[in-house]
Structure formats: structure tokens, C-alpha cells
Design a protein around this motif. Structure first.
Motif, PDB file in Angstrom:
ATOM      1  N   SER A 188      36.540  38.571  49.170  1.00  0.00           N
ATOM      2  CA  SER A 188      37.397  38.488  50.355  1.00  0.00           C
ATOM      3  C   SER A 188      38.221  37.217  50.455  1.00  0.00           C
ATOM      4  O   SER A 188      39.135  37.138  51.273  1.00  0.00           O
ATOM      5  CB  SER A 188      36.533  38.634  51.619  1.00  0.00           C
ATOM      6  OG  SER A 188      35.555  37.603  51.664  1.00  0.00           O
ATOM      7  N   GLN A 189      37.915  36.211  49.630  1.00  0.00           N
ATOM      8  CA  GLN A 189      38.664  34.958  49.679  1.00  0.00           C
ATOM      9  C   GLN A 189      39.813  34.913  48.672  1.00  0.00           C
ATOM     10  O   GLN A 189      40.604  33.965  48.665  1.00  0.00           O
ATOM     11  CB  GLN A 189      37.729  33.767  49.392  1.00  0.00           C
ATOM     12  CG  GLN A 189      36.586  33.633  50.367  1.00  0.00           C
ATOM     13  CD  GLN A 189      37.082  33.382  51.774  1.00  0.00           C
ATOM     14  OE1 GLN A 189      37.948  32.549  52.017  1.00  0.00           O
ATOM     15  NE2 GLN A 189      36.516  34.120  52.722  1.00  0.00           N
ATOM     16  N   ARG A 190      39.904  35.939  47.839  1.00  0.00           N
ATOM     17  CA  ARG A 190      40.840  35.865  46.711  1.00  0.00           C
ATOM     18  C   ARG A 190      42.289  35.846  47.176  1.00  0.00           C
ATOM     19  O   ARG A 190      42.698  36.598  48.051  1.00  0.00           O
ATOM     20  CB  ARG A 190      40.609  37.038  45.763  1.00  0.00           C
ATOM     21  CG  ARG A 190      41.273  36.833  44.408  1.00  0.00           C
ATOM     22  CD  ARG A 190      40.997  37.962  43.473  1.00  0.00           C
ATOM     23  NE  ARG A 190      41.532  39.197  43.993  1.00  0.00           N
ATOM     24  CZ  ARG A 190      40.828  40.310  44.126  1.00  0.00           C
ATOM     25  NH1 ARG A 190      39.563  40.329  43.802  1.00  0.00           N
ATOM     26  NH2 ARG A 190      41.359  41.400  44.600  1.00  0.00           N
ATOM     27  N   GLN A 191      43.064  34.978  46.545  1.00  0.00           N
ATOM     28  CA  GLN A 191      44.482  34.841  46.865  1.00  0.00           C
ATOM     29  C   GLN A 191      45.382  35.270  45.709  1.00  0.00           C
ATOM     30  O   GLN A 191      46.467  35.786  45.933  1.00  0.00           O
ATOM     31  CB  GLN A 191      44.785  33.391  47.255  1.00  0.00           C
ATOM     32  CG  GLN A 191      44.044  32.937  48.502  1.00  0.00           C
ATOM     33  CD  GLN A 191      44.260  31.473  48.806  1.00  0.00           C
ATOM     34  OE1 GLN A 191      45.008  30.785  48.121  1.00  0.00           O
ATOM     35  NE2 GLN A 191      43.592  30.980  49.833  1.00  0.00           N
ATOM     36  N   VAL A 192      44.934  35.026  44.467  1.00  0.00           N
ATOM     37  CA  VAL A 192      45.738  35.357  43.289  1.00  0.00           C
ATOM     38  C   VAL A 192      44.897  36.162  42.304  1.00  0.00           C
ATOM     39  O   VAL A 192      43.812  35.725  41.904  1.00  0.00           O
ATOM     40  CB  VAL A 192      46.273  34.084  42.594  1.00  0.00           C
ATOM     41  CG1 VAL A 192      47.012  34.448  41.304  1.00  0.00           C
ATOM     42  CG2 VAL A 192      47.187  33.300  43.533  1.00  0.00           C
ATOM     43  N   LEU A 193      45.398  37.334  41.926  1.00  0.00           N
ATOM     44  CA  LEU A 193      44.761  38.176  40.915  1.00  0.00           C
ATOM     45  C   LEU A 193      45.787  38.488  39.839  1.00  0.00           C
ATOM     46  O   LEU A 193      46.778  39.159  40.087  1.00  0.00           O
ATOM     47  CB  LEU A 193      44.249  39.476  41.529  1.00  0.00           C
ATOM     48  CG  LEU A 193      43.666  40.497  40.548  1.00  0.00           C
ATOM     49  CD1 LEU A 193      42.420  39.933  39.878  1.00  0.00           C
ATOM     50  CD2 LEU A 193      43.345  41.802  41.249  1.00  0.00           C
ATOM     51  N   ASN A 194      45.537  37.980  38.634  1.00  0.00           N
ATOM     52  CA  ASN A 194      46.489  38.143  37.542  1.00  0.00           C
ATOM     53  C   ASN A 194      45.771  38.788  36.356  1.00  0.00           C
ATOM     54  O   ASN A 194      44.965  38.139  35.683  1.00  0.00           O
ATOM     55  CB  ASN A 194      47.066  36.790  37.143  1.00  0.00           C
ATOM     56  CG  ASN A 194      48.355  36.917  36.375  1.00  0.00           C
ATOM     57  OD1 ASN A 194      48.613  37.947  35.751  1.00  0.00           O
ATOM     58  ND2 ASN A 194      49.172  35.878  36.376  1.00  0.00           N
ATOM     59  N   LEU A 195      46.054  40.080  36.122  1.00  0.00           N
ATOM     60  CA  LEU A 195      45.416  40.832  35.029  1.00  0.00           C
ATOM     61  C   LEU A 195      46.434  41.325  34.011  1.00  0.00           C
ATOM     62  O   LEU A 195      46.136  42.220  33.223  1.00  0.00           O
ATOM     63  CB  LEU A 195      44.661  42.042  35.596  1.00  0.00           C
ATOM     64  CG  LEU A 195      43.631  41.794  36.693  1.00  0.00           C
ATOM     65  CD1 LEU A 195      42.999  43.109  37.126  1.00  0.00           C
ATOM     66  CD2 LEU A 195      42.560  40.824  36.239  1.00  0.00           C
ATOM     67  N   ARG A 196      47.615  40.768  33.996  1.00  0.00           N
ATOM     68  CA  ARG A 196      48.704  41.288  33.165  1.00  0.00           C
ATOM     69  C   ARG A 196      48.385  41.205  31.675  1.00  0.00           C
ATOM     70  O   ARG A 196      47.614  40.382  31.220  1.00  0.00           O
ATOM     71  CB  ARG A 196      49.993  40.514  33.462  1.00  0.00           C
ATOM     72  CG  ARG A 196      49.891  39.033  33.191  1.00  0.00           C
ATOM     73  CD  ARG A 196      51.146  38.304  33.568  1.00  0.00           C
ATOM     74  NE  ARG A 196      50.987  36.881  33.292  1.00  0.00           N
ATOM     75  CZ  ARG A 196      51.991  36.044  33.070  1.00  0.00           C
ATOM     76  NH1 ARG A 196      53.230  36.494  33.078  1.00  0.00           N
ATOM     77  NH2 ARG A 196      51.758  34.767  32.834  1.00  0.00           N
ATOM     78  N   TYR A 197      49.017  42.114  30.920  1.00  0.00           N
ATOM     79  CA  TYR A 197      48.904  42.173  29.461  1.00  0.00           C
ATOM     80  C   TYR A 197      47.454  42.297  29.010  1.00  0.00           C
ATOM     81  O   TYR A 197      46.908  41.457  28.302  1.00  0.00           O
ATOM     82  CB  TYR A 197      49.570  40.957  28.811  1.00  0.00           C
ATOM     83  CG  TYR A 197      51.072  40.964  28.929  1.00  0.00           C
ATOM     84  CD1 TYR A 197      51.864  41.664  28.018  1.00  0.00           C
ATOM     85  CD2 TYR A 197      51.708  40.284  29.959  1.00  0.00           C
ATOM     86  CE1 TYR A 197      53.242  41.680  28.126  1.00  0.00           C
ATOM     87  CE2 TYR A 197      53.090  40.300  30.085  1.00  0.00           C
ATOM     88  CZ  TYR A 197      53.854  41.003  29.176  1.00  0.00           C
ATOM     89  OH  TYR A 197      55.206  41.023  29.305  1.00  0.00           O
ATOM     90  N   ASN A 198      46.822  43.379  29.456  1.00  0.00           N
ATOM     91  CA  ASN A 198      45.511  43.776  28.978  1.00  0.00           C
ATOM     92  C   ASN A 198      45.540  45.276  28.727  1.00  0.00           C
ATOM     93  O   ASN A 198      46.616  45.853  28.543  1.00  0.00           O
ATOM     94  CB  ASN A 198      44.435  43.397  30.003  1.00  0.00           C
ATOM     95  CG  ASN A 198      44.069  41.929  29.940  1.00  0.00           C
ATOM     96  OD1 ASN A 198      43.390  41.477  29.033  1.00  0.00           O
ATOM     97  ND2 ASN A 198      44.524  41.161  30.944  1.00  0.00           N
ATOM     98  N   SER A 199      44.384  45.921  28.721  1.00  0.00           N
ATOM     99  CA  SER A 199      44.319  47.373  28.501  1.00  0.00           C
ATOM    100  C   SER A 199      43.488  48.045  29.582  1.00  0.00           C
ATOM    101  O   SER A 199      42.749  48.999  29.316  1.00  0.00           O
ATOM    102  CB  SER A 199      43.728  47.668  27.115  1.00  0.00           C
ATOM    103  OG  SER A 199      44.537  47.131  26.090  1.00  0.00           O
ATOM    104  N   PHE A 200      43.594  47.560  30.812  1.00  0.00           N
ATOM    105  CA  PHE A 200      42.880  48.189  31.917  1.00  0.00           C
ATOM    106  C   PHE A 200      43.414  49.598  32.149  1.00  0.00           C
ATOM    107  O   PHE A 200      44.609  49.852  32.019  1.00  0.00           O
ATOM    108  CB  PHE A 200      43.024  47.360  33.187  1.00  0.00           C
ATOM    109  CG  PHE A 200      42.175  46.111  33.197  1.00  0.00           C
ATOM    110  CD1 PHE A 200      40.802  46.192  33.341  1.00  0.00           C
ATOM    111  CD2 PHE A 200      42.754  44.865  33.058  1.00  0.00           C
ATOM    112  CE1 PHE A 200      40.014  45.059  33.345  1.00  0.00           C
ATOM    113  CE2 PHE A 200      41.986  43.714  33.067  1.00  0.00           C
ATOM    114  CZ  PHE A 200      40.609  43.808  33.203  1.00  0.00           C
ATOM    115  N   THR A 201      42.510  50.497  32.514  1.00  0.00           N
ATOM    116  CA  THR A 201      42.862  51.903  32.728  1.00  0.00           C
ATOM    117  C   THR A 201      42.420  52.325  34.135  1.00  0.00           C
ATOM    118  O   THR A 201      41.938  51.526  34.927  1.00  0.00           O
ATOM    119  CB  THR A 201      42.186  52.796  31.685  1.00  0.00           C
ATOM    120  OG1 THR A 201      40.755  52.622  31.761  1.00  0.00           O
ATOM    121  CG2 THR A 201      42.648  52.434  30.277  1.00  0.00           C
ATOM    122  N   GLY A 202      42.551  53.630  34.395  1.00  0.00           N
ATOM    123  CA  GLY A 202      42.134  54.164  35.679  1.00  0.00           C
ATOM    124  C   GLY A 202      43.118  53.818  36.775  1.00  0.00           C
ATOM    125  O   GLY A 202      44.209  53.292  36.531  1.00  0.00           O
TER     126      GLY A 202
END
Length: 277
Positions: free
Chosen positions: A91-105
Motif C-alpha cells: 500500500s505504500q508503493r509509489q513507483v512500479l517499473n517492470l518494463r522489458y521483461n516477459s510477464f504474462t497474464g
């Protein structure tokens, strides 16, 4: 030389430092393997940078215990599997950066629970499904280069803090919601390379803070207003090529001293260009 993350953490004495670690920066250290479950013990962690390594697999579920985490960057790795639903419980998160991976769903609905989330960058993965109907108080949403389908949710029109929206290079269909023109803080709007139809809402051309508009390679139709960009004093780039826009060329194109790139090719526009561009 590639370094195993488990060995590195043993070398720095992870277990004895658990209560002290608030920031962990592993940027570009040639690390490989999976993220250890022990990361879930770093309960005081506020910032975690995993960018530009060769991590594999998914992020361990034990990381849901990192309730103080505000910054997470795992860009440019080989992470795979579904985007973890437990992200929504940080709940405290401000920045989420997951770019250039192979996440699915699909993007978990739990994301809408994070009222503090400012930046969500998931571009260039293999994420499917639709854009979340609720995006909270985001300032930046980047879903470029995934496998998203469906329409653009009307709820995006209510995201008053949104400054950057990039949902290009997907398979989105339907119309551009009229309400997007109400996002008065918008600076960057890119919806190019989708399957959008219908006309461009004229309200978009009244967002005074916008610098970049890109609708290239859709099936947008209708005409352009003569006063195109009259309300866009700092617009630098306008990309509307490869659509089905028809009618006369707007008469006001020569009025914009800030405009650096204007792309209208491969449409059905006719008539003269008025003034000098």
C-alpha cells in the motif's frame, strides 16, 4: 562475469543486516538466477532496484511482506510468469517499473487498491487482457508493447492526475473516449499502432499542457477541426498518419511555433496547406 545473487547476499551478510536495510541497489551488476525468498525478510526495505541484470522466474510471493516498499524497479531482466497479484497489497508503493521483461497474464485488479501509486510502467512485456477499469491516482501509466485487447476504459477520463499515458503497440479496439480531453494535466498521449476506430475527440486539442500526441496506424476516421491545436500552445509532436481521416487540411497549422513534427500522411486529406509550417 555473471554473479549469483544468493552468493552476493551471503557475502554482504544479509541475515545480520535485515533490520537495517532500507535501500538495496543491484543495478547492472550482471546478477543471474532467481530472487531468493529471503527477500521477504527485508521488511524495512523502502527502495529496491533490480534493473539491468539477468534475473529469471517470477518475483517470490514472500515479497508481499515488504509493506514499506515505495520504489520497485525490475526493468531489463528475464522475469516471467503472471504479474503478481500481491503487488496490490503493497500500500505504500509509489513507483512500479517492470518494463522489458516477459510477464504474462492480465493486470491484477488489486492494483486499483494502491492509492499512493504514482508511476506504473509495464511496457514491453507479454501482458494480455484489458486495461484496468480503475487506475487510482496514477500520474504515469505505460503499457506500450503488450498484447492488450478490448476498449479504452471510460474511467481513464476521470484520472485527473494523469500526465503520461502510453498504450501504443497493442490490439485495442473501439473509440477514443470523449472524456480523455478532460485530462487537463496530460503531457504525453500515445495510442498509436492499435485498432481504434471512430473520430478523434476534438476535446483533446484543448489540453493546454500537452506536448506529444500520437495516434498513428489505427483506423480513425472523421475530419480535423480548422482550429486544430489552437488550444495547444506547447505542442511539439502531432502524429496522425496511417488512418482514415478525411476532409480539408486544417487552416491553422502555421500558427504553432513550438510544433517540430507534424505527420498526416496516408489519410484522405485534401486541399492546400495554409501559410508556412
Amino acid at each position: 562475469m555473471k554473479v549469483d545473487l544468493q552468493l552476493l547476499l551471503l557475502a554482504i551478510g544479509l541475515e545480520s543486516l535485515v533490520a537495517l536495510i532500507k535501500s538495496l541497489n543491484l543495478f547492472n551488476m550482471a546478477l543471474t538466477g532467481r530472487i531468493p525468498r529471503d527477500f521477504g525478510n527485508l521488511t524495512f526495505l523502502v527502495s529496491l532496484d533490480l534493473e539491468s541484470n539477468n534475473f529469471q522466474g517470477n518475483l517470490p510471493k514472500e515479497m508481499e511482506h515488504l509493506r514499506r516498499l515505495k520504489f520497485l524497479d525490475s526493468s531489463f531482466n528475464n522475469f516471467s510468469g503472471k504479474v503478481p497479484s500481491w503487488f496490490g497489497f503493497l500500500s505504500q508503493r509509489q513507483v512500479l517499473n517492470l518494463r522489458y521483461n516477459s510477464f504474462t497474464g492480465s493486470i491484477p485488479s488489486s492494483f486499483s487498491n494502491i492509492s499512493t501509486l504514482d508511476t506504473s510502467n509495464l511496457n514491453f512485456n507479454s501482458i494480455e487482457g484489458q486495461i484496468p477499469k480503475v487506475i487510482g491516482n496514477l500520474r504515469e501509466l505505460n503499457l506500450r508493447g503488450n498484447n492488450l485487447i478490448g476498449s479504452i476504459p471510460l474511467s481513464l477520463s476521470n484520472a485527473s492526475r494523469l500526465e503520461i499515458l502510453d498504450i501504443s503497440y497493442n490490439s485495442l479496439q473501439g473509440n477514443i473516449p470523449e472524456g480523455i480531453g478532460n485530462l487537463h494535466n496530460m503531457n504525453w498521449l500515445s495510442i498509436q499502432y492499435n485498432k481504434l476506430t471512430g473520430s478523434i475527440p476534438f476535446t483533446i486539442f484543448n489540453i493546454s499542457r500537452i506536448e506529444f500526441i500520437a495516434f498513428t496506424s489505427n483506423s480513425l476516421s472523421g475530419s480535423l477541426p480548422n482550429g486544430l491545436c489552437n488550444g495547444l500552445p506547447i505542442l511539439e509532436g502531432l502524429y496522425l498518419s496511417t488512418n482514415k481521416i478525411r476532409g480539408n487540411m486544417p487552416t491553422s497549422l502555421s500558427n504553432y511555433s513550438q510544433l517540430q513534427v507534424l505527420s498526416l500522411s496516408y489519410n484522405d486529406l485534401d486541399g492546400p496547406i495554409h501559410g508556412e509550417i
